[in-house]
Structure formats: structure tokens, C-alpha cells
Motif scaffolding. Structure first.
Motif, PDB file in Angstrom:
ATOM      1  N   GLU A  39      -5.720   3.118  -2.501  1.00 22.58           N
ATOM      2  CA  GLU A  39      -6.750   3.964  -3.107  1.00 22.58           C
ATOM      3  C   GLU A  39      -7.033   5.203  -2.262  1.00 22.58           C
ATOM      4  OE1 GLU A  39     -10.070   1.317  -3.606  1.00 22.58           O
ATOM      5  OE2 GLU A  39      -9.175   0.327  -5.347  1.00 22.58           O
ATOM      6  N   GLY A  40      -6.356   5.337  -1.125  1.00 24.66           N
ATOM      7  CA  GLY A  40      -6.528   6.505  -0.274  1.00 24.66           C
ATOM      8  C   GLY A  40      -7.762   6.451   0.606  1.00 24.66           C
ATOM      9  N   LYS A  41      -8.393   5.297   0.715  1.00 27.95           N
ATOM     10  CA  LYS A  41      -9.605   5.170   1.528  1.00 27.95           C
ATOM     11  C   LYS A  41      -9.284   5.060   3.014  1.00 27.95           C
ATOM     12  CE  LYS A  41     -12.288   2.908  -2.113  1.00 27.95           C
ATOM     13  NZ  LYS A  41     -12.985   1.671  -2.496  1.00 27.95           N
ATOM     14  N   ILE A  42      -8.142   4.464   3.345  1.00 30.25           N
ATOM     15  CA  ILE A  42      -7.731   4.341   4.742  1.00 30.25           C
ATOM     16  C   ILE A  42      -6.242   4.654   4.855  1.00 30.25           C
ATOM     17  CG2 ILE A  42      -9.454   2.588   5.337  1.00 30.25           C
ATOM     18  CD1 ILE A  42      -7.199   0.497   5.211  1.00 30.25           C
ATOM     19  N   LYS A  43      -5.814   4.988   6.062  1.00 24.26           N
ATOM     20  CA  LYS A  43      -4.395   5.230   6.319  1.00 24.26           C
ATOM     21  C   LYS A  43      -3.919   4.136   7.261  1.00 24.26           C
ATOM     22  CE  LYS A  43      -1.172   8.522   8.171  1.00 24.26           C
ATOM     23  NZ  LYS A  43      -0.266   9.244   7.444  1.00 24.26           N
ATOM     24  N   LEU A  44      -2.862   3.442   6.861  1.00 21.86           N
ATOM     25  CA  LEU A  44      -2.313   2.367   7.675  1.00 21.86           C
ATOM     26  C   LEU A  44      -1.188   2.889   8.557  1.00 21.86           C
ATOM     27  CD1 LEU A  44      -2.107  -0.467   4.978  1.00 21.86           C
ATOM     28  CD2 LEU A  44      -3.869  -0.118   6.702  1.00 21.86           C
TER      29      LEU A  44
ATOM     30  N   GLU B   3      -7.251  -4.341   2.907  1.00 24.08           N
ATOM     31  CA  GLU B   3      -6.718  -3.167   3.605  1.00 24.08           C
ATOM     32  C   GLU B   3      -5.633  -2.493   2.779  1.00 24.08           C
ATOM     33  OE1 GLU B   3      -5.449  -3.895   7.611  1.00 24.08           O
ATOM     34  OE2 GLU B   3      -7.368  -4.763   8.191  1.00 24.08           O
ATOM     35  N   VAL B   4      -4.751  -3.284   2.177  1.00 23.11           N
ATOM     36  CA  VAL B   4      -3.695  -2.714   1.331  1.00 23.11           C
ATOM     37  C   VAL B   4      -4.316  -1.993   0.139  1.00 23.11           C
ATOM     38  CG1 VAL B   4      -1.759  -3.279  -0.197  1.00 23.11           C
ATOM     39  CG2 VAL B   4      -1.934  -4.374   2.048  1.00 23.11           C
ATOM     40  N   LYS B   5      -5.298  -2.617  -0.504  1.00 22.15           N
ATOM     41  CA  LYS B   5      -5.966  -1.994  -1.651  1.00 22.15           C
ATOM     42  C   LYS B   5      -6.627  -0.679  -1.240  1.00 22.15           C
ATOM     43  CE  LYS B   5      -9.618  -2.730  -5.025  1.00 22.15           C
ATOM     44  NZ  LYS B   5     -10.767  -3.530  -5.405  1.00 22.15           N
ATOM     45  N   ASP B   6      -7.349  -0.699  -0.097  1.00 22.82           N
ATOM     46  CA  ASP B   6      -7.997   0.524   0.388  1.00 22.82           C
ATOM     47  C   ASP B   6      -6.966   1.611   0.690  1.00 22.82           C
ATOM     48  OD1 ASP B   6     -10.454  -0.675   0.118  1.00 22.82           O
ATOM     49  OD2 ASP B   6     -10.727  -1.065   2.266  1.00 22.82           O
ATOM     50  N   HIS B   7      -5.826   1.207   1.235  1.00 27.72           N
ATOM     51  CA  HIS B   7      -4.763   2.177   1.533  1.00 27.72           C
ATOM     52  C   HIS B   7      -4.225   2.788   0.243  1.00 27.72           C
ATOM     53  CE1 HIS B   7      -1.243   4.014   3.331  1.00 27.72           C
ATOM     54  NE2 HIS B   7      -0.493   3.353   2.459  1.00 27.72           N
TER      55      HIS B   7
END
Length: 72
Positions: A57-62, A51-55
């Protein structure tokens, strides 16, 4: 105040680790609670890191921690 939460087993260990860090919360273990296995803990950590990596990379917003706490 007492609050009962039902949490998916995949996220339970991460959530428990988080609330244990808060000095104003006391945890009472119920008989039906099972401590997570080492595999479950590692899977939870792996999922959190993804989740941190995806965040990053701009793939998800936490959510911000304050937003999360306000929802409780």
C-alpha cells in the motif's frame, strides 16, 4: 566463525525460519533458548503479513534481502 545474536522474541521465530533455509548456517541451540509457542508463531506471521500489506500500500518501504544480508 561464530556469531551471537540477541533478537526480540517477537521476531525470533521468523528470523530462525529464515536462517534455517540457508544451507551454509548451522544452528546450535543454547539451553536458555525457548522454542516459540504456537501463539507467538501466529503473531509473528500476522505481523509479517501486515508489513507486506503496508509495503504494497506504499505505507512503508522494506529492505531487499541482499541489503539485509549485507548488514549481517
Amino acid at each position: 566463525m561464530k556469531i551471537t545474536l540477541e533478537i526480540d522474541s517477537e521476531k525470533a521465530s521468523a528470523f530462525l525460519n529464515f536462517i534455517r533455509s540457508l544451507d551454509f548456517i548451522k544452528i546450535k541451540v543454547q539451553e536458555d533458548f525457548e522454542e516459540p509457542t504456537k501463539e507467538e508463531i501466529l503473531q509473528s506471521i500476522e505481523a509479517g503479513l501486515k508489513e507486506v500489506k503496508d509495503h504494497l500500500e506504499g505505507k512503508i518501504k522494506l529492505k531487499e534481502a541482499r541489503t539485509f544480508l549485507d548488514e549481517l
